[in-house]
Design a protein around this motif. Sequence first.
Motif, PDB file in Angstrom:
ATOM      1  N   VAL A 126      56.883 -13.988 -45.051  1.00  0.00           N
ATOM      2  CA  VAL A 126      57.274 -12.742 -44.383  1.00  0.00           C
ATOM      3  C   VAL A 126      56.275 -12.463 -43.268  1.00  0.00           C
ATOM      4  O   VAL A 126      55.062 -12.479 -43.481  1.00  0.00           O
ATOM      5  N   PHE A 127      56.815 -12.204 -42.071  1.00  0.00           N
ATOM      6  CA  PHE A 127      56.048 -11.819 -40.893  1.00  0.00           C
ATOM      7  C   PHE A 127      56.139 -10.304 -40.775  1.00  0.00           C
ATOM      8  O   PHE A 127      57.225  -9.741 -40.824  1.00  0.00           O
ATOM      9  N   THR A 137      50.243   2.561 -50.912  1.00  0.00           N
ATOM     10  CA  THR A 137      51.211   1.660 -51.537  1.00  0.00           C
ATOM     11  C   THR A 137      50.536   0.344 -51.912  1.00  0.00           C
ATOM     12  O   THR A 137      49.806  -0.243 -51.110  1.00  0.00           O
ATOM     13  N   GLN A 138      50.793  -0.101 -53.115  1.00  0.00           N
ATOM     14  CA  GLN A 138      50.296  -1.389 -53.592  1.00  0.00           C
ATOM     15  C   GLN A 138      51.277  -2.470 -53.111  1.00  0.00           C
ATOM     16  O   GLN A 138      52.433  -2.467 -53.505  1.00  0.00           O
ATOM     17  N   ILE A 139      50.818  -3.371 -52.264  1.00  0.00           N
ATOM     18  CA  ILE A 139      51.665  -4.461 -51.780  1.00  0.00           C
ATOM     19  C   ILE A 139      51.449  -5.643 -52.729  1.00  0.00           C
ATOM     20  O   ILE A 139      50.377  -6.242 -52.751  1.00  0.00           O
ATOM     21  N   GLN A 140      52.457  -5.944 -53.515  1.00  0.00           N
ATOM     22  CA  GLN A 140      52.390  -6.985 -54.553  1.00  0.00           C
ATOM     23  C   GLN A 140      53.481  -8.017 -54.297  1.00  0.00           C
ATOM     24  O   GLN A 140      54.424  -7.762 -53.569  1.00  0.00           O
ATOM     25  N   GLY A 141      53.360  -9.183 -54.952  1.00  0.00           N
ATOM     26  CA  GLY A 141      54.428 -10.169 -54.926  1.00  0.00           C
ATOM     27  C   GLY A 141      54.203 -11.327 -53.981  1.00  0.00           C
ATOM     28  O   GLY A 141      55.130 -12.068 -53.682  1.00  0.00           O
ATOM     29  N   PHE A 142      52.969 -11.518 -53.501  1.00  0.00           N
ATOM     30  CA  PHE A 142      52.688 -12.665 -52.639  1.00  0.00           C
ATOM     31  C   PHE A 142      51.518 -13.457 -53.217  1.00  0.00           C
ATOM     32  O   PHE A 142      50.640 -12.916 -53.858  1.00  0.00           O
ATOM     33  N   LYS A 143      51.565 -14.780 -52.980  1.00  0.00           N
ATOM     34  CA  LYS A 143      50.509 -15.646 -53.505  1.00  0.00           C
ATOM     35  C   LYS A 143      49.474 -16.018 -52.451  1.00  0.00           C
ATOM     36  O   LYS A 143      48.373 -16.429 -52.773  1.00  0.00           O
ATOM     37  N   GLU A 144      49.844 -15.894 -51.181  1.00  0.00           N
ATOM     38  CA  GLU A 144      48.922 -16.146 -50.074  1.00  0.00           C
ATOM     39  C   GLU A 144      49.216 -15.104 -49.013  1.00  0.00           C
ATOM     40  O   GLU A 144      50.368 -14.778 -48.755  1.00  0.00           O
ATOM     41  N   GLY A 145      48.157 -14.584 -48.411  1.00  0.00           N
ATOM     42  CA  GLY A 145      48.353 -13.605 -47.355  1.00  0.00           C
ATOM     43  C   GLY A 145      47.214 -13.655 -46.360  1.00  0.00           C
ATOM     44  O   GLY A 145      46.092 -14.010 -46.703  1.00  0.00           O
ATOM     45  N   VAL A 146      47.538 -13.303 -45.125  1.00  0.00           N
ATOM     46  CA  VAL A 146      46.519 -13.239 -44.084  1.00  0.00           C
ATOM     47  C   VAL A 146      46.840 -12.064 -43.167  1.00  0.00           C
ATOM     48  O   VAL A 146      47.998 -11.776 -42.886  1.00  0.00           O
ATOM     49  N   MET A 147      45.785 -11.368 -42.758  1.00  0.00           N
ATOM     50  CA  MET A 147      45.902 -10.283 -41.787  1.00  0.00           C
ATOM     51  C   MET A 147      45.428 -10.828 -40.450  1.00  0.00           C
ATOM     52  O   MET A 147      44.466 -11.598 -40.399  1.00  0.00           O
ATOM     53  N   PHE A 148      46.084 -10.445 -39.360  1.00  0.00           N
ATOM     54  CA  PHE A 148      45.579 -10.782 -38.029  1.00  0.00           C
ATOM     55  C   PHE A 148      45.561  -9.506 -37.213  1.00  0.00           C
ATOM     56  O   PHE A 148      46.487  -8.707 -37.241  1.00  0.00           O
ATOM     57  N   ALA A 149      44.435  -9.297 -36.524  1.00  0.00           N
ATOM     58  CA  ALA A 149      44.210  -8.022 -35.834  1.00  0.00           C
ATOM     59  C   ALA A 149      43.173  -8.211 -34.735  1.00  0.00           C
ATOM     60  O   ALA A 149      42.467  -9.222 -34.716  1.00  0.00           O
ATOM     61  N   LEU A 194      55.394 -15.521 -50.259  1.00  0.00           N
ATOM     62  CA  LEU A 194      55.849 -14.829 -51.464  1.00  0.00           C
ATOM     63  C   LEU A 194      55.718 -15.696 -52.708  1.00  0.00           C
ATOM     64  O   LEU A 194      55.844 -16.923 -52.650  1.00  0.00           O
ATOM     65  N   ASP A 195      55.490 -15.020 -53.837  1.00  0.00           N
ATOM     66  CA  ASP A 195      55.571 -15.683 -55.140  1.00  0.00           C
ATOM     67  C   ASP A 195      57.008 -16.155 -55.332  1.00  0.00           C
ATOM     68  O   ASP A 195      57.943 -15.506 -54.829  1.00  0.00           O
ATOM     69  N   PRO A 196      57.220 -17.253 -56.062  1.00  0.00           N
ATOM     70  CA  PRO A 196      58.592 -17.757 -56.251  1.00  0.00           C
ATOM     71  C   PRO A 196      59.553 -16.740 -56.876  1.00  0.00           C
ATOM     72  O   PRO A 196      60.738 -16.752 -56.578  1.00  0.00           O
ATOM     73  N   ASP A 197      59.050 -15.856 -57.732  1.00  0.00           N
ATOM     74  CA  ASP A 197      59.931 -14.894 -58.403  1.00  0.00           C
ATOM     75  C   ASP A 197      60.046 -13.552 -57.667  1.00  0.00           C
ATOM     76  O   ASP A 197      60.674 -12.625 -58.152  1.00  0.00           O
ATOM     77  N   THR A 198      59.477 -13.433 -56.471  1.00  0.00           N
ATOM     78  CA  THR A 198      59.547 -12.185 -55.702  1.00  0.00           C
ATOM     79  C   THR A 198      60.869 -12.090 -54.956  1.00  0.00           C
ATOM     80  O   THR A 198      61.287 -13.035 -54.296  1.00  0.00           O
ATOM     81  N   LYS A 237      64.029  -9.520 -50.143  1.00  0.00           N
ATOM     82  CA  LYS A 237      64.614  -8.325 -49.524  1.00  0.00           C
ATOM     83  C   LYS A 237      63.886  -7.061 -49.991  1.00  0.00           C
ATOM     84  O   LYS A 237      63.611  -6.165 -49.204  1.00  0.00           O
ATOM     85  N   ALA A 238      63.572  -6.999 -51.278  1.00  0.00           N
ATOM     86  CA  ALA A 238      62.853  -5.837 -51.810  1.00  0.00           C
ATOM     87  C   ALA A 238      61.438  -5.769 -51.240  1.00  0.00           C
ATOM     88  O   ALA A 238      60.931  -4.684 -50.927  1.00  0.00           O
ATOM     89  N   PHE A 239      60.796  -6.929 -51.073  1.00  0.00           N
ATOM     90  CA  PHE A 239      59.451  -6.985 -50.505  1.00  0.00           C
ATOM     91  C   PHE A 239      59.470  -6.457 -49.073  1.00  0.00           C
ATOM     92  O   PHE A 239      58.651  -5.607 -48.702  1.00  0.00           O
TER      93      PHE A 239
END
Length: 197
Positions: A150-151, A84-96, A111-115, A118-120
């Motif tokens: 989004v967490f 799955t292509q996870i789209q619709g965010f302008k900043e993201g970080v993975m923690f593991a 999230l991007d302002p236009d995302t 709920k759908a994300f």
Amino acid sequence: MRHITACLLAAALLLSLTACGQETPKEPETLGQALLQEFETQYQSASKESLDTIAQAILAQKSIEFEGITAPIEPGPLMGFGNTQIQGFKEGVMFAPLISTIPFLGYLFRLDPDTDGKAFVQTLEQSANLGWNICTQADEMIVKQENDVVFFLMCPRSMEEPSQEELSPEEELPPEQLAPEEELPPEQLPSDSSSDF
């Protein structure tokens, strides 16, 4: 005098009722709930901080019993979501964790302002695979949106190893992972390789 005493008693009664009506924060029952609570605390106190800063604070919790790392991510396929292509965010970080055999994987997305948030969130929930890690499987998935962030977390219910009695029949450890209860007979003991030289 009676009116003053009656007013004071009414005020005391009112204060005691409001004090009793306040709920104390519920103690989280799982690792995921505890880390979600930490995210909410961090986000409320520093919502404009970088997501990496918030992720570092989450990994610094006492309930995390491993050395963790954070890494920036970009839209596209992400670990834990198959193809799955996870789209619709302008900043993201993975923690593991540094050790990949621990079934723990978290993301923070701004999230991007236009995302559509709920759908994300729905895309994350439907695409996530608790068994993304070949060696182990996460027990729970937590997804929560706070305004534009989004967490997302897949993790074990706790970092403690369950005893054999606590495991359900389908989770029982295979015999080779159990500690031996009795000594092996001499013919089954490994031979001393030094005597072969």
